[in-house]
Write a protein that holds these residues in place. Structure first.
Motif, mmCIF file in Angstrom:
data_model
loop_
_atom_site.group_PDB
_atom_site.id
_atom_site.type_symbol
_atom_site.label_atom_id
_atom_site.label_comp_id
_atom_site.label_asym_id
_atom_site.label_seq_id
_atom_site.Cartn_x
_atom_site.Cartn_y
_atom_site.Cartn_z
ATOM 1 N N ILE A 5 -15.135 1.467 -8.478
ATOM 2 C CA ILE A 5 -15.174 2.770 -7.842
ATOM 3 C C ILE A 5 -16.197 3.635 -8.565
ATOM 4 C CG2 ILE A 5 -13.856 4.857 -7.299
ATOM 5 C CD1 ILE A 5 -11.933 1.760 -7.939
ATOM 6 N N LEU A 6 -17.134 4.166 -7.816
ATOM 7 C CA LEU A 6 -18.117 5.100 -8.345
ATOM 8 C C LEU A 6 -17.680 6.496 -7.917
ATOM 9 C CD1 LEU A 6 -21.345 3.136 -7.384
ATOM 10 C CD2 LEU A 6 -20.167 3.152 -9.574
ATOM 11 N N TYR A 7 -17.614 7.419 -8.877
ATOM 12 C CA TYR A 7 -17.071 8.739 -8.556
ATOM 13 C C TYR A 7 -17.671 9.818 -9.445
ATOM 14 C CZ TYR A 7 -14.186 8.365 -12.742
ATOM 15 O OH TYR A 7 -13.758 8.248 -14.040
ATOM 16 N N GLN A 8 -17.460 11.071 -9.014
ATOM 17 C CA GLN A 8 -17.808 12.254 -9.794
ATOM 18 C C GLN A 8 -16.511 12.846 -10.343
ATOM 19 O OE1 GLN A 8 -21.173 13.218 -10.105
ATOM 20 N NE2 GLN A 8 -21.449 11.280 -9.056
ATOM 21 N N ALA A 27 -6.271 -3.952 -6.558
ATOM 22 C CA ALA A 27 -5.460 -3.654 -5.378
ATOM 23 C C ALA A 27 -5.723 -4.716 -4.314
ATOM 24 C CB ALA A 27 -5.800 -2.272 -4.838
ATOM 25 N N GLU A 28 -4.928 -4.676 -3.270
ATOM 26 C CA GLU A 28 -5.076 -5.632 -2.170
ATOM 27 C C GLU A 28 -6.268 -5.299 -1.273
ATOM 28 O OE1 GLU A 28 -3.242 -8.453 -1.511
ATOM 29 O OE2 GLU A 28 -2.392 -8.083 -3.509
ATOM 30 N N ASN A 29 -6.521 -3.981 -1.087
ATOM 31 C CA ASN A 29 -7.600 -3.566 -0.196
ATOM 32 C C ASN A 29 -8.067 -2.154 -0.552
ATOM 33 O OD1 ASN A 29 -5.737 -1.731 1.107
ATOM 34 N ND2 ASN A 29 -4.917 -3.516 2.193
ATOM 35 N N GLU A 30 -9.117 -1.714 0.100
ATOM 36 C CA GLU A 30 -9.691 -0.397 -0.181
ATOM 37 C C GLU A 30 -8.712 0.723 0.126
ATOM 38 O OE1 GLU A 30 -13.342 2.420 1.335
ATOM 39 O OE2 GLU A 30 -13.648 0.251 1.385
ATOM 40 N N ARG A 31 -7.925 0.565 1.149
ATOM 41 C CA ARG A 31 -6.944 1.591 1.512
ATOM 42 C C ARG A 31 -5.959 1.837 0.370
ATOM 43 N NH1 ARG A 31 -4.132 1.890 7.251
ATOM 44 N NH2 ARG A 31 -6.284 2.408 7.647
ATOM 45 N N GLN A 32 -5.510 0.759 -0.276
ATOM 46 C CA GLN A 32 -4.593 0.908 -1.409
ATOM 47 C C GLN A 32 -5.266 1.637 -2.567
ATOM 48 O OE1 GLN A 32 -3.056 -2.921 -2.530
ATOM 49 N NE2 GLN A 32 -1.320 -2.759 -1.142
ATOM 50 N N VAL A 33 -6.534 1.356 -2.787
ATOM 51 C CA VAL A 33 -7.276 2.041 -3.849
ATOM 52 C C VAL A 33 -7.317 3.535 -3.559
ATOM 53 C CG1 VAL A 33 -9.524 2.314 -4.970
ATOM 54 C CG2 VAL A 33 -8.695 0.028 -4.396
ATOM 55 N N ARG A 34 -7.709 3.901 -2.349
ATOM 56 C CA ARG A 34 -7.793 5.318 -1.985
ATOM 57 C C ARG A 34 -6.423 5.992 -2.079
ATOM 58 N NH1 ARG A 34 -12.561 7.059 -0.282
ATOM 59 N NH2 ARG A 34 -14.084 5.521 0.414
ATOM 60 N N TYR A 46 -18.172 5.720 -3.731
ATOM 61 C CA TYR A 46 -18.266 4.374 -3.161
ATOM 62 C C TYR A 46 -17.197 3.482 -3.778
ATOM 63 C CZ TYR A 46 -20.504 0.016 -1.645
ATOM 64 O OH TYR A 46 -20.770 -1.200 -1.075
ATOM 65 N N ILE A 47 -16.608 2.618 -2.969
ATOM 66 C CA ILE A 47 -15.658 1.621 -3.442
ATOM 67 C C ILE A 47 -16.225 0.259 -3.073
ATOM 68 C CG2 ILE A 47 -13.334 0.688 -3.251
ATOM 69 C CD1 ILE A 47 -12.385 3.507 -2.569
ATOM 70 N N GLN A 48 -16.446 -0.557 -4.092
ATOM 71 C CA GLN A 48 -17.085 -1.858 -3.896
ATOM 72 C C GLN A 48 -16.151 -2.981 -4.338
ATOM 73 O OE1 GLN A 48 -20.503 -2.422 -6.389
ATOM 74 N NE2 GLN A 48 -21.157 -4.248 -5.303
ATOM 75 N N PRO A 49 -15.795 -3.897 -3.421
ATOM 76 C CA PRO A 49 -15.023 -5.074 -3.849
ATOM 77 C C PRO A 49 -15.928 -5.993 -4.674
ATOM 78 C CG PRO A 49 -15.554 -5.202 -1.511
ATOM 79 C CD PRO A 49 -16.069 -3.894 -1.989
ATOM 80 N N LEU A 50 -15.392 -6.534 -5.758
ATOM 81 C CA LEU A 50 -16.204 -7.384 -6.628
ATOM 82 C C LEU A 50 -15.906 -8.854 -6.370
ATOM 83 C CD1 LEU A 50 -15.899 -5.465 -10.014
ATOM 84 C CD2 LEU A 50 -17.684 -5.286 -8.282
#
Length: 69
Positions: A5-8, A27-34, A46-50
């Protein structure tokens, strides 16, 4: 899956490359991260799966710490 996760730091801060922070989250997916990060007062750029290769590269950083639920 691990996400980068890239953030300010400030939620109303305009994204500037020099001020961008990085966070790794499992997490399982981007929604869970958010959902997990919604209470933090940060501006997610930006959220990037690795994938495996990118994850191996990121693990070389001394700042690599994975958070999870």
């Amino acid at each position: 899956m691990i996400f980068k996760i890239l953030y300010q730091e400030q939620e109303n801060e305009v994204p500037v490359r020099e001020n961008t922070q990085t966070l790794y989250y499992q997490a399982e997916n981007e929604r869970q991260v958010r959902q997990a990060l919604k209470d933090r007062q940060i501006n997610i750029e930006y959220i990037q799966p690795l994938d495996d290769e990118h994850l191996a590269y990121e693990k070389q950083s001394e700042d690599f710490i994975v958070e999870n639920n």
